[in-house]
Structures are given as C-alpha cells and as structure tokens.
Design an enzyme around this catalytic site. Structure first.
Site, PDB file in Angstrom:
ATOM      1  N   GLU A  89       5.842   1.844  -4.198  1.00 51.38           N
ATOM      2  CA  GLU A  89       5.762   2.049  -2.759  1.00 51.38           C
ATOM      3  C   GLU A  89       6.823   3.065  -2.318  1.00 51.38           C
ATOM      4  OE1 GLU A  89       6.547  -0.908   1.085  1.00 51.38           O
ATOM      5  OE2 GLU A  89       7.346  -1.420  -0.896  1.00 51.38           O
ATOM      6  N   HIS A  90       6.435   3.987  -1.445  1.00 50.26           N
ATOM      7  CA  HIS A  90       7.406   4.917  -0.859  1.00 50.26           C
ATOM      8  C   HIS A  90       8.083   4.252   0.331  1.00 50.26           C
ATOM      9  CE1 HIS A  90       9.036   8.748   0.740  1.00 50.26           C
ATOM     10  NE2 HIS A  90       8.836   8.153   1.902  1.00 50.26           N
ATOM     11  N   LEU A  91       9.401   4.312   0.363  1.00 52.42           N
ATOM     12  CA  LEU A  91      10.164   3.807   1.506  1.00 52.42           C
ATOM     13  C   LEU A  91      10.992   4.951   2.082  1.00 52.42           C
ATOM     14  CD1 LEU A  91      11.500   0.401   0.072  1.00 52.42           C
ATOM     15  CD2 LEU A  91       9.565   0.735   1.629  1.00 52.42           C
ATOM     16  N   ASP A 217      22.633  -3.079 -11.674  1.00 52.34           N
ATOM     17  CA  ASP A 217      23.228  -1.734 -11.658  1.00 52.34           C
ATOM     18  C   ASP A 217      23.504  -1.332 -10.214  1.00 52.34           C
ATOM     19  OD1 ASP A 217      24.193   0.697 -12.525  1.00 52.34           O
ATOM     20  OD2 ASP A 217      22.224   1.600 -12.850  1.00 52.34           O
TER      21      ASP A 217
END
Length: 309
Positions: A89-91, A217
C-alpha cells in the site's frame, strides 16, 4: 514494469506516479492502479525474495496487532532481470514530528500486545464459550519468528528458543561475530566477545522477559507520520525483549523526549536498563560493521570493553 504489475496484481491500468524513494538497501517507486496507489520496493540481490518475504511477514504481524500503523503488504514478485519486488500500500508520509508522543504510546502497545494476550487467555482459561479471538491471535511463549527476517540485507536467525539470553547471544551476536571473523579475522574483537559472553547472564539477573513482537530495525529513517498518526515501516520483526527495540532508536537520533516519556509511562525502565541497551546496540554496530565496513569497529569494541569490566 507496468505490464508485470498488471499481471501480478490483476490490474487493468498501472502508471508510474513519479514519486520514488529508497535507502541503503532497496529502491522504490509508486504506481497508480485501478485498485489504488501502490509502492513497489525493488532489490536486485539474489537473496532479495527472502528479504522481502521476511518484510512482508513482519508487516503482516504488526498489522494484525492493530497497535501502530504500517503499510499493508500486498505481494512479493520476482523482478525482471533478477532480484525481487515487494508491492505494498502507498502511504503519503512525512517526517515524524507532531505524532512522536503517540508513537511512543503505540510502540509500547505493540510490545505489550502479546503479554496482554497471554494474561487474557490465562484469565479466560476454563471459561465456557470464549468466542473466536483465541484462534485469531495466538499467545507466543518463545523468542524468534516463523520466517527469516533481514536487518539490512543480512539474514537473522529466528529459530524459536525458550531462553532470551541464549537466543540473543547465539542467534544475534554470534552470527555477526562469525562474519567479522570471516572477513577480517579481528583477534581483538573475538577476544572481547569471549570475555563478554561470560558477563551477559549477569545483565539479566532477576528479570522476567515476556516475548514482545518487535519492529526490529526502528531507527529514525523507518518512522514517519501522516495526518492520522505515526507510521513505522521497513521492519525486521521477531519476538524478543522489548528493550531491544530502543537500541538503534537511540543510536542515530530522530526520537524526541516525548516519545521516550510516552513509551516508558507504559513500560517503565527496570534495573540494568542502560547496560542492556548497550548490549543491544552492540548487535546494530556489528551489523553496520558487516554492512558498511570497519568505521563501526571502534564502537563495537568499546561496548564489549565496557560491558566486560
């Protein structure tokens, strides 16, 4: 690329947006599709599929907790010409600023989620008609993860273990020291590690550690925010000691005092915290040494000297 994504995602239209991003390990590009905007990370290394499958499993695990926002992973795809791609998904993200306090709270909730689940299941044990939640979220009583995850591009040994101290020494530090030995045969580093191993159990005396799902991380480059709140991404997850998460967060900055205050209001520091934090930072300094070279040797050796006294 567009043709490949159409086939793999079952889309009728795919068009690059011109928005790109990347870091030390992989590069990325956003695409508009008829099913929504996606972000595609690409890595040409032969081991990229394993790395991205670990990241996808990590994102999925964090997503299921409902505690802190992550990009929803969609699919790992073999890249043309070698390597792999992770579609997610692009955020629309910006630097973390106004939601630092909220991130501290939500990160603590992520770390407490498994403990709370265990307490709830214990309380419900023997109760008739408990419902379906137990099947959806299983309590984890060991340290590790179901798949290999990579911190950077180096794989982490995530075999399940009951004992955290053994897990950390054998499956985090020892593999890094093995790489140091193979690459440079650094005798001083190996001697310091031999001495430190004898001291490690003392740092955990009288400490009960419940496995916590970790991002793995969490440095400043892997956190952001949007209008709804904080976002974390690029995880290398496993179940471990919650304090481990704060090690790399403190190494490179990017986290305000309000973040730490919010976090520790839910998970207070326990005796020996500062020394254990150094021990956990040792992994990341060694990992950077093995990724980027001997510029991180001095920091690695200093920690081992300090903790071996």
């Amino acid at each position: 690329m567009e043709t490949l994504l159409k086939r793999e995602l079952g889309c009728s239209s795919v068009k690059a947006t011109g928005h790109s991003g990347g870091g030390c390990i992989s590069q990325g590009q956003s695409y508009d599709t008829d099913k929504g905007r996606v972000f595609v990370k690409v890595n040409s290394k032969a081991e990229a599929r394993r790395m991205f499958e670990g990241e996808m499993a990590s994102l999925t695990a964090i997503l299921k907790t409902g505690t802190v926002k992550v990009p929803k992973p969609i699919k790992v795809v073999d890249a043309p010409g070698g390597g792999s791609m992770l579609v997610m998904e692009h955020l629309d993200m910006r630097y973390l600023s106004s939601h630092a306090t909220k991130l501290g709270t939500q990160l603590a909730d992520l770390h407490l989620e498994n403990k709370r689940l265990g307490e709830r299941l214990l309380k419900e044990a023997g109760t008739v008609g408990k419902g379906g939640e137990q099947a959806e979220r299983q309590y984890v009583d060991q340290f590790g993860f179901d798949v290999v995850t990579c911190c950077g591009y180096l794989p982490q040994v995530n075999d399940w273990q009951k004992n955290w101290v053994e897990f950390y020494a054998r499956q985090r530090i020892q593999p890094q020291m093995d790489m140091v030995e193979k690459k440079s045969g650094d005798r001083e580093a190996l001697e310091l590690w031999s001495a430190l191993q004898l001291k490690i159990p003392d740092l955990f005396r009288d400490l009960e550690i419940v496995p916590a799902l970790l991002h793995g991380d969490l440095w400043g480059g892997n956190v952001a925010e949007d209008s709804s709140g904080p976002i974390i991404f690029d995880p290398a997850s496993f179940y471990g000691h919650s304090e481990y998460e704060l090690a790399i967060a403190g190494m490179f900055g990017g986290f305000s005092s309000s973040f730490y205050s919010a976090y520790h209001s839910k998970i207070p520091k326990t005796p020996g915290f500062e020394k254990r934090l150094q021990l956990y930072q040792l992994f990341h300094y060694l990992n950077h040494w093995n990724h980027f070279g001997s510029g991180y040797r001095g920091s690695s050796l200093n920690i081992m000297r300090n903790l071996s006294k």
